[in-house]
Design a protein around this motif. Structure first.
Motif, PDB file in Angstrom:
ATOM      1  N   LYS A  15       0.876  -1.219  -0.023  1.00 27.80           N
ATOM      2  CA  LYS A  15      -0.116   0.089   0.151  1.00 27.80           C
ATOM      3  C   LYS A  15       1.090   1.542  -0.376  1.00 27.80           C
ATOM      4  O   LYS A  15       0.772   2.394  -0.659  1.00 27.80           O
ATOM      5  CB  LYS A  15      -1.178   0.102   1.384  1.00 27.80           C
ATOM      6  CG  LYS A  15      -1.850   0.804   1.013  1.00 27.80           C
ATOM      7  CD  LYS A  15      -2.819   0.835   2.310  1.00 27.80           C
ATOM      8  CE  LYS A  15      -4.490   1.122   2.153  1.00 27.80           C
ATOM      9  NZ  LYS A  15      -4.815   1.420   3.800  1.00 27.80           N
ATOM     10  N   GLU A  16       1.760   1.391   1.024  1.00 29.80           N
ATOM     11  CA  GLU A  16       2.588   2.154   0.538  1.00 29.80           C
ATOM     12  C   GLU A  16       3.549   2.604  -0.831  1.00 29.80           C
ATOM     13  O   GLU A  16       3.566   4.014  -0.633  1.00 29.80           O
ATOM     14  CB  GLU A  16       3.973   1.865   2.288  1.00 29.80           C
ATOM     15  CG  GLU A  16       3.689   2.341   3.198  1.00 29.80           C
ATOM     16  CD  GLU A  16       4.353   2.140   4.527  1.00 29.80           C
ATOM     17  OE1 GLU A  16       5.086   1.534   4.375  1.00 29.80           O
ATOM     18  OE2 GLU A  16       3.811   2.572   5.533  1.00 29.80           O
TER      19      GLU A  16
ATOM     20  N   SER B 230       0.919   3.875  -2.723  1.00 33.89           N
ATOM     21  CA  SER B 230       0.635   4.761  -2.377  1.00 33.89           C
ATOM     22  C   SER B 230       2.130   6.566  -3.116  1.00 33.89           C
ATOM     23  O   SER B 230       1.901   7.809  -3.938  1.00 33.89           O
ATOM     24  CB  SER B 230       0.523   5.766  -1.047  1.00 33.89           C
ATOM     25  OG  SER B 230       0.270   6.771  -0.506  1.00 33.89           O
TER      26      SER B 230
ATOM     27  N   HIS C 180       2.264   8.951  -6.015  1.00 39.34           N
ATOM     28  CA  HIS C 180       2.085  10.486  -5.457  1.00 39.34           C
ATOM     29  C   HIS C 180       3.259  10.931  -6.819  1.00 39.34           C
ATOM     30  O   HIS C 180       3.354  11.960  -7.506  1.00 39.34           O
ATOM     31  CB  HIS C 180       2.978  10.454  -4.030  1.00 39.34           C
ATOM     32  CG  HIS C 180       1.434  10.355  -3.136  1.00 39.34           C
ATOM     33  ND1 HIS C 180       1.033  12.010  -2.991  1.00 39.34           N
ATOM     34  CD2 HIS C 180       1.383   9.731  -2.252  1.00 39.34           C
ATOM     35  CE1 HIS C 180       0.077  11.384  -1.745  1.00 39.34           C
ATOM     36  NE2 HIS C 180       0.080  10.368  -1.680  1.00 39.34           N
TER      37      HIS C 180
END
Length: 163
Positions: A4-5, A8, A12
């Motif tokens: 998930k990071e 993300s 971004h």
């Protein structure tokens, strides 16, 4: 680091790349728009200048046409006068001297006796040869005709001998 990071951070990064790309594109579009405005202003100025030049050229052509029209009208009037001279010859017998002139010349000085005689208000008798007899000295009548034709000129006066 979790999926998930990572996802993300990846999103971004891509959003950041997109924003940078959009900013570059916006900057390029702004520059192109400014250039377009400059080009449009220059084009409008050039068209205004050309229009003024064309308007001046058209005015000059109108002036030339007007001068030509005036010149032609004057020439037409002169030719009409010539036609009047040619179509109205008057044959005079002045004291035995024969003269041929035009009705227009005879009438030039409206206060003269000749103009009165040939005004059309009086009946004149023609000689059998078609001339009009005037019982005056014909020796100097040519000076009168020349005056009626040309107006007064000092060189028309007879030269007098000084003693």
């Amino acid at each position: 680091m979790s999926d998930k990071e990572a996802w993300s951070r990846d999103i971004h990064g891509k959003i950041s790349d997109l924003l940078t790309s959009f900013e570059k594109r916006e900057s390029e579009l702004t520059r192109l728009n400014e250039q377009l405005e400059k080009d449009r202003a220059a084009f409008e100025q050039e068209m205004k200048s050309r229009r003024q030049e064309n308007d001046m050229a058209i005015q000059e052509q109108y002036k030339d046409l007007d001068e030509t029209r005036i010149r032609i009208e004057k020439e037409k009037k002169r030719m009409q006068e010539v036609h009047q001279f040619q179509s109205s010859p008057i044959h005079l017998n002045i004291g035995g001297h024969r003269f041929t002139t035009s009705l227009q010349t005879i009438r030039r000085d409206s206060d003269s006796m000749l103009a009165t005689m040939f005004s059309g208000r009086h009946k004149l008798v023609q000689e059998p040869d078609g001339s009009y007899f005037v019982d005056r000295d014909g020796t100097h009548f040519r000076h009168i005709l020349n005056y009626l034709r040309d107006g007064f000129r000092a060189d028309m006066l007879p030269r007098m001998k000084c003693h």
